[in-house]
Design a protein around this motif. Sequence first.
Motif, PDB file in Angstrom:
ATOM      1  N   VAL A 245     -51.951  33.191 -60.369  1.00 13.24           N
ATOM      2  CA  VAL A 245     -52.639  33.111 -59.069  1.00 13.24           C
ATOM      3  C   VAL A 245     -53.690  32.007 -59.069  1.00 13.24           C
ATOM      4  O   VAL A 245     -53.961  31.398 -58.037  1.00 13.24           O
ATOM      5  N   ARG A 246     -54.257  31.735 -60.245  1.00 13.80           N
ATOM      6  CA  ARG A 246     -55.235  30.647 -60.300  1.00 13.80           C
ATOM      7  C   ARG A 246     -54.537  29.289 -60.259  1.00 13.80           C
ATOM      8  O   ARG A 246     -55.090  28.323 -59.762  1.00 13.80           O
ATOM      9  N   LEU A 247     -53.329  29.238 -60.760  1.00 16.41           N
ATOM     10  CA  LEU A 247     -52.564  27.990 -60.676  1.00 16.41           C
ATOM     11  C   LEU A 247     -52.106  27.736 -59.250  1.00 16.41           C
ATOM     12  O   LEU A 247     -52.133  26.611 -58.761  1.00 16.41           O
ATOM     13  N   ARG A 248     -51.687  28.803 -58.575  1.00 20.24           N
ATOM     14  CA  ARG A 248     -51.144  28.645 -57.221  1.00 20.24           C
ATOM     15  C   ARG A 248     -52.188  28.775 -56.116  1.00 20.24           C
ATOM     16  O   ARG A 248     -51.861  28.700 -54.939  1.00 20.24           O
ATOM     17  N   GLY A 249     -53.426  29.037 -56.518  1.00 19.02           N
ATOM     18  CA  GLY A 249     -54.499  29.136 -55.525  1.00 19.02           C
ATOM     19  C   GLY A 249     -54.419  30.387 -54.681  1.00 19.02           C
ATOM     20  O   GLY A 249     -54.777  30.382 -53.502  1.00 19.02           O
TER      21      GLY A 249
END
Lengths: 254, 304
Positions: A245-249
Amino acid sequence: MKLAHQFLAEVRLTLIAARVYLPNQLAGLFADAVFFYAIWMALTSLSPSDTRPHIGHGGNILLMYAAFNSVVGTFQALAFAISQEADRGTLEHLALARGGLLIQLVLRGFSDTLFNLFRTAILIGVLALITGIPLNPQAFWPVAISLLALGALGFSLTMAALALYFKRILSFFMIIQFGLLLYFFSVANWQGHMVYLPLAPAAHLLSQSLTGGVWKGEVALFALAQSLLLLGTGFLALSFMYRLVRLRGLLGRY
Amino acid sequence: MRLLVQNVHKRFGPVQALAGVSLELRAGEVLGLLGPNGAGKTTLVKVILGLLLPEEGEVLLEEEGRRRRPQGHEFGVLLEGSRNLYLNLPLLANALYFGGIRGLSPKEVRPRFLHWLERFGLKERLHAPLASLSRGMQQKAALALALALRPRFLLLDEPTLGLDPVSRGELEAILLSLKGEGIGILLTSHDLATVERVSDRVAFLKGGRLFREGPTRALLREWAGEGYLLRLAEPVAEALAEALGPGWLAEGKDRLVFLGEWAALKEALPRVPAEVLEVSRGEPSLETVFLRLFGREVPKEPFP
């Protein structure tokens, strides 16, 4: 010490929520009691007596319901909470906790598990009084409860991982809850092969510990192994999803 | 001590939100991060906080010659909008919770939070639920909490949102005093007047790229060059700036900025189709620079 402050922050938050929303808490407890009573009445009045051995005796059924409540309580506290925090917009601030989101969610899980066990204990007591189901606690009940709580935490972390990614997943969680209810009732009448079923040995051990049963080392070993496996799976699933989720925002999005 | 952002790339699907951004934030300084909507300011703040993972590049904290990844709890944070606290909880409960999850005890958080609430005139609302406060007050409460956590760096995303002029002035004074305490502050805001007053340096982002960074005053002088301010009798500055073309910018509703030599202005003045009350030579503002850099394309049609 810092970790203790983080844990106590979660305990305080749970207590404040319980105080602020006390009528809701009491209504929830009442609803759970009524729900079980309805099931109990249905099982004792509507089912032919020869089918009852397949679903276990009264103590088993009550304690499986308690196990269900305990697991669902932790599950709701983590998975539902992620969805709610994302909706409120505070999930990103939770991720700024010391050690990150994963640590804080586990601490929240522990805090809510304690609270749920307390709540479940009240529920068991009330239901035992209403239904006349006898309870006979044995010395190993804290071990049984701890094993179940650990497994429930692991399962809840896995569900929390799904909530972290999908956020609006409450309908799916409702299905899971119903599934869990059926599942716990289905393992009320203990069979040897059930040691392989997730959460079943811990729930059985809990049932044994509160109904005058005997300590079964093999079942306890399976329960421990399962709980650790579930916990490990939960940690891995949540770590993976947190990174995704942090990679995909998607962390703060609802 | 300084915070280093090194060659950070962040992409959301087809959108390149950050394309090789590098900058540094030193202890005891205010860095204004500016850019139009969608420039990548909030994305950069979230990358620094670790709430977003970049595809490339990294964020490091350099301290006594050693470099390491900073942790989220080391920052005081105000994220854009009302996403900072629980609306249904009292202010104190919010402070104790968010302080607690950062490893601080109630004894550490409470007096600091009270101190900052008092500075913002909210001490009497300590036990009131956040939802009972106005938007501006909620913003101040969130700021008070960010400051109460005694951070080493403050990342403030639109901190003046919803603040009245008095509170904004108070915030500026607080930011200036925090600089003196060695706290590094990254300030992203569309309130350019505040950024201009408090920032030591500014960095401009556009399309995910950092195309200029430097001391605020030096950049103002370098980019705006010679300029004149025209005060108009009517609030038509924006339409006039668009119609008059390059070199003309609107500042507010009734002020027009001309960027150029006096001789050129004298020549252009008769073509200004509005009553000019006053022409003065002034310091170029950050708003002028911003408009010059990010202003809309000048329409080709003549002024009606």
